[in-house]
Design a protein around this motif. Sequence first.
Motif, short mmCIF file in Angstrom:
data_model
loop_
_atom_site.label_atom_id
_atom_site.label_comp_id
_atom_site.label_asym_id
_atom_site.label_seq_id
_atom_site.Cartn_x
_atom_site.Cartn_y
_atom_site.Cartn_z
N GLN A 28 0.84 -1.21 0.00
CA GLN A 28 0.00 0.00 0.00
C GLN A 28 0.87 1.25 0.00
O GLN A 28 0.56 2.24 -0.68
CB GLN A 28 -0.93 0.01 1.21
N ALA A 29 1.96 1.23 0.76
CA ALA A 29 2.87 2.38 0.79
C ALA A 29 3.44 2.65 -0.60
O ALA A 29 3.56 3.81 -1.02
CB ALA A 29 4.00 2.14 1.80
N ALA A 30 3.75 1.58 -1.33
CA ALA A 30 4.24 1.74 -2.70
C ALA A 30 3.14 2.32 -3.59
O ALA A 30 3.41 3.13 -4.49
CB ALA A 30 4.73 0.40 -3.25
N SER A 31 1.89 1.95 -3.33
CA SER A 31 0.78 2.48 -4.14
C SER A 31 0.55 3.98 -3.88
O SER A 31 0.03 4.68 -4.75
CB SER A 31 -0.51 1.68 -3.92
N LEU A 32 0.96 4.46 -2.72
CA LEU A 32 0.86 5.90 -2.46
C LEU A 32 1.79 6.68 -3.38
O LEU A 32 1.49 7.82 -3.75
CB LEU A 32 1.17 6.22 -0.99
N VAL A 33 2.92 6.08 -3.76
CA VAL A 33 3.84 6.73 -4.69
C VAL A 33 3.12 6.95 -6.02
O VAL A 33 3.16 8.05 -6.58
CB VAL A 33 5.13 5.88 -4.90
N ASP A 34 2.45 5.91 -6.51
CA ASP A 34 1.69 6.04 -7.76
C ASP A 34 0.57 7.07 -7.61
O ASP A 34 0.33 7.87 -8.51
CB ASP A 34 1.09 4.70 -8.18
N PHE A 35 -0.13 7.02 -6.48
CA PHE A 35 -1.25 7.93 -6.24
C PHE A 35 -0.81 9.39 -6.33
O PHE A 35 -1.51 10.22 -6.90
CB PHE A 35 -1.86 7.65 -4.86
N PHE A 36 0.34 9.70 -5.76
CA PHE A 36 0.81 11.09 -5.72
C PHE A 36 1.66 11.48 -6.93
O PHE A 36 2.12 12.62 -7.00
CB PHE A 36 1.56 11.37 -4.42
N SER A 37 1.87 10.56 -7.88
CA SER A 37 2.67 10.93 -9.05
C SER A 37 1.95 12.05 -9.81
O SER A 37 0.74 12.04 -9.96
CB SER A 37 2.90 9.71 -9.96
N GLY A 38 2.69 13.02 -10.21
CA GLY A 38 2.11 14.14 -10.94
C GLY A 38 1.58 15.25 -10.04
O GLY A 38 1.12 16.27 -10.53
N ILE A 39 1.63 15.04 -8.72
CA ILE A 39 1.18 16.09 -7.79
C ILE A 39 2.43 16.71 -7.17
O ILE A 39 3.27 16.00 -6.62
CB ILE A 39 0.26 15.52 -6.68
N ASN A 40 2.55 18.02 -7.27
CA ASN A 40 3.69 18.72 -6.68
C ASN A 40 3.50 18.78 -5.16
O ASN A 40 2.49 19.29 -4.69
CB ASN A 40 3.80 20.12 -7.26
N ILE A 41 4.45 18.24 -4.42
CA ILE A 41 4.40 18.25 -2.96
C ILE A 41 5.59 19.05 -2.45
O ILE A 41 6.74 18.76 -2.78
CB ILE A 41 4.42 16.82 -2.38
N ASP A 42 5.31 20.06 -1.63
CA ASP A 42 6.36 20.91 -1.07
C ASP A 42 6.88 20.41 0.27
O ASP A 42 8.03 20.66 0.63
CB ASP A 42 5.82 22.34 -0.86
N ILE A 56 4.98 6.49 4.40
CA ILE A 56 5.31 7.62 3.54
C ILE A 56 6.75 7.59 3.02
O ILE A 56 7.09 8.31 2.08
CB ILE A 56 4.98 8.96 4.26
N ILE A 57 7.59 6.74 3.58
CA ILE A 57 9.01 6.70 3.17
C ILE A 57 9.18 6.47 1.67
O ILE A 57 9.98 7.17 1.04
CB ILE A 57 9.79 5.64 3.99
N PRO A 58 8.47 5.52 1.04
CA PRO A 58 8.68 5.36 -0.41
C PRO A 58 8.39 6.65 -1.19
O PRO A 58 9.11 6.97 -2.13
CB PRO A 58 7.69 4.25 -0.79
N LEU A 59 7.39 7.39 -0.77
CA LEU A 59 7.07 8.65 -1.47
C LEU A 59 8.13 9.70 -1.21
O LEU A 59 8.51 10.43 -2.12
CB LEU A 59 5.68 9.16 -1.05
N THR A 60 8.64 9.79 0.01
CA THR A 60 9.68 10.78 0.30
C THR A 60 10.92 10.52 -0.54
O THR A 60 11.56 11.46 -1.01
CB THR A 60 10.07 10.82 1.79
N LYS A 61 11.24 9.24 -0.74
CA LYS A 61 12.40 8.91 -1.58
C LYS A 61 12.14 9.31 -3.03
O LYS A 61 13.02 9.85 -3.69
CB LYS A 61 12.71 7.42 -1.47
#
Length: 181
Positions: A28-42, A56-61
């Motif tokens: 599921q954590a890996a799927s959050l990476v896909d979910f947020f792809s294309g969204i600019n996060i500051d 959230i670690i996979p997304l932070t990387k």
Amino acid sequence: MKKIYLVRHCEAQGQSSDAELTENGLKQAASLVDFFSGINIDRIISSPFKRAVQSIIPLTKQLDVEIEFDNRLTERMLSSKNLPDWMDKLSATFKDFELKFEGGESSREAMNRIVDVVEDVFNGKDENTIIVTHGNLLSLLLNHYNKNFGFDEWQNLSNPDVFLLKSTDGEIAYERLWELL
């Protein structure tokens, strides 16, 4: 318009602060990476509990954004005692926001913690922020903005779950994004 993406952690092995994600939770954590792809996060702010951080670690990387830890995002402590009827007690705290059990905090106290974090973010400079937290605390925050969000809605949250909180001209609104998958 400022946006806060509220993320409930992925499936975990337990409720303790050091509970890790399950195998499914790691996927599921890996799927959050896909979910947020294309969204600019500051900015990413997380509960320091292990299940939130692992979510959230996979997304932070992927984004190369460091996690800021905030103790105000830890899960609400219902009681320091083992409550066999904890579900009934939790339900009662959604009806009486001042109700407090031994060693725990009231719904109002817990709500105020996460509302403070959200207000800090809305008053800050960043446009798009992710806040990673826990189901009960997330529910109390959403209740702050919509009194109809209560115990039943808490029970219907998923692991993970994602809501978008938007502030436009001082008006705050939210929508659930995760169910749209």
